[in-house]
Design an enzyme around this catalytic site. Structure first.
Site, PDB file in Angstrom:
ATOM      1  N   SER A 102       0.828  -1.205   0.000  1.00 33.80           N
ATOM      2  CA  SER A 102       0.000   0.000   0.000  1.00 33.80           C
ATOM      3  C   SER A 102       0.863   1.256   0.000  1.00 33.80           C
ATOM      4  O   SER A 102       2.004   1.256   0.472  1.00 33.80           O
ATOM      5  CB  SER A 102      -0.919   0.028   1.227  1.00 33.80           C
ATOM      6  OG  SER A 102      -1.784  -1.075   1.238  1.00 33.80           O
TER       7      SER A 102
HETATM    8  N1  SAH Z   1      -0.814  -4.666   4.155  1.00 31.21           N
HETATM    9  C1  SAH Z   1      -0.127  -5.007   2.927  1.00 31.21           C
HETATM   10  C2  SAH Z   1      -0.992  -4.719   1.724  1.00 31.21           C
HETATM   11  C3  SAH Z   1      -0.966  -5.859   0.775  1.00 31.21           C
HETATM   12  S1  SAH Z   1      -2.189  -5.838  -0.510  1.00 31.21           S
HETATM   13  C4  SAH Z   1       1.217  -4.318   2.864  1.00 31.21           C
HETATM   14  O1  SAH Z   1       1.508  -3.474   3.709  1.00 31.21           O
HETATM   15  O2  SAH Z   1       2.003  -4.647   1.989  1.00 31.21           O
HETATM   16  C5  SAH Z   1      -3.476  -6.853   0.187  1.00 31.21           C
HETATM   17  C6  SAH Z   1      -3.086  -8.227   0.638  1.00 31.21           C
HETATM   18  O3  SAH Z   1      -4.275  -8.906   1.043  1.00 31.21           O
HETATM   19  C7  SAH Z   1      -2.454  -9.097  -0.434  1.00 31.21           C
HETATM   20  O4  SAH Z   1      -1.226  -9.582   0.028  1.00 31.21           O
HETATM   21  C8  SAH Z   1      -3.465 -10.232  -0.618  1.00 31.21           C
HETATM   22  O5  SAH Z   1      -2.873 -11.462  -0.955  1.00 31.21           O
HETATM   23  C9  SAH Z   1      -4.151 -10.267   0.727  1.00 31.21           C
HETATM   24  N2  SAH Z   1      -5.485 -10.882   0.722  1.00 31.21           N
HETATM   25  C10 SAH Z   1      -6.411 -10.850  -0.276  1.00 31.21           C
HETATM   26  N3  SAH Z   1      -7.517 -11.521   0.081  1.00 31.21           N
HETATM   27  C11 SAH Z   1      -7.297 -11.998   1.335  1.00 31.21           C
HETATM   28  C12 SAH Z   1      -8.069 -12.787   2.236  1.00 31.21           C
HETATM   29  N4  SAH Z   1      -9.289 -13.229   1.926  1.00 31.21           N
HETATM   30  N5  SAH Z   1      -7.512 -13.071   3.443  1.00 31.21           N
HETATM   31  C13 SAH Z   1      -6.270 -12.644   3.779  1.00 31.21           C
HETATM   32  N6  SAH Z   1      -5.492 -11.908   2.959  1.00 31.21           N
HETATM   33  C14 SAH Z   1      -5.990 -11.584   1.743  1.00 31.21           C
END
Ligand code: SAH
Length: 204
Positions: free
Chosen positions: A55
């Site tokens: 993000s």
């Molecule tokens: N907080 C992260 C943002 C990553 S983007 C950072 O700081 O880098 C969102 C993330 O959510 C991705 O890694 C994706 O794989 C995860 N995600 C998507 N659907 C999900 C679910 N149902 N349960 C857990 N994680 C999920």
């Protein structure tokens, strides 16, 4: 470069000192693919493994601030991804639990957080279910775009706690749900953001 980023976040309206201090400390370049290293302290999202993104720092700061938690409190993150958001919460001295749905990211991020010394309890699983064995939480943060607000997350929140969750399909509204009583919820809409989708019914 980190101090410059912090000043930019202050200009954009972030006020929470603990959030700003965490961002001033954390080596974001280590959470990003080395080919993007030069861009690590710009206020931008970047691609990481498994078609996901880290993000934008402003979004991380905004969501962290809206949780309104103190050091020592328990927070659940859905969507560990690169681990950067989890590191920010850990640097703010919270007890951090984080769920990731993509095995590839889970396997890469767990050792990274450990190596960098951020104590985060990580679970490979589905964020729609939350983490019932470790509930209740003082706050819950979702970092993927949710099609709706998962019931389990509301249940696993303590009374007085907040769920910070982007809700919507193509773009998302940042919703803060305040849990005012065991069955009493109040919602605030803090405007539009854009996230990768929160995956549903993913196999394996
Ligand atoms: N907080 C992260 C943002 C990553 S983007 C950072 O700081 O880098 C969102 C993330 O959510 C991705 O890694 C994706 O794989 C995860 N995600 C998507 N659907 C999900 C679910 N149902 N349960 C857990 N994680 C999920």
């Amino acid at each position: 470069m980190r101090n410059k980023l912090v000043r930019l976040l202050i200009d954009k309206g972030i006020r929470d000192r603990a959030v700003l201090k965490a961002i001033a400390q954390i080596p974001r370049h280590l959470f990003i693919d080395s080919s993007f290293e030069d861009f690590a302290y710009q206020d931008k999202a970047f691609p990481i493994a498994a078609g996901q993104t880290i993000s934008q720092p402003y979004t991380v700061a905004f969501q962290s601030e809206k949780l309104a938690l103190q050091a020592g409190q328990k927070v659940l993150e859905v969507g560990t991804g690169s681990g950067y958001q989890a590191a920010v919460l850990a640097a703010m001295k919270m007890k951090v639990y984080s769920i990731e749905r993509q095995k590839e990211l889970f396997d890469a991020t767990r050792p990274l957080l450990q190596k960098l010394g951020y104590p985060v309890y990580m679970k490979f699983g589905d964020g729609y279910a939350g983490l019932p064995n470790h509930a209740p939480f003082d706050g819950i943060i979702v970092t993927a775009g949710a099609p709706y607000i998962p019931e389990a997350l509301l249940e696993q929140l303590k009374v007085g706690g907040r769920l910070v969750i982007p809700v919507g399909q193509n773009t998302q509204d940042m919703i803060v749900v305040h849990k005012d009583g065991p069955q009493k919820y109040r919602q605030e809409n803090l405007g539009e953001f854009r996230f990768v989708p929160m995956l549903q019914n993913k196999n394996a």
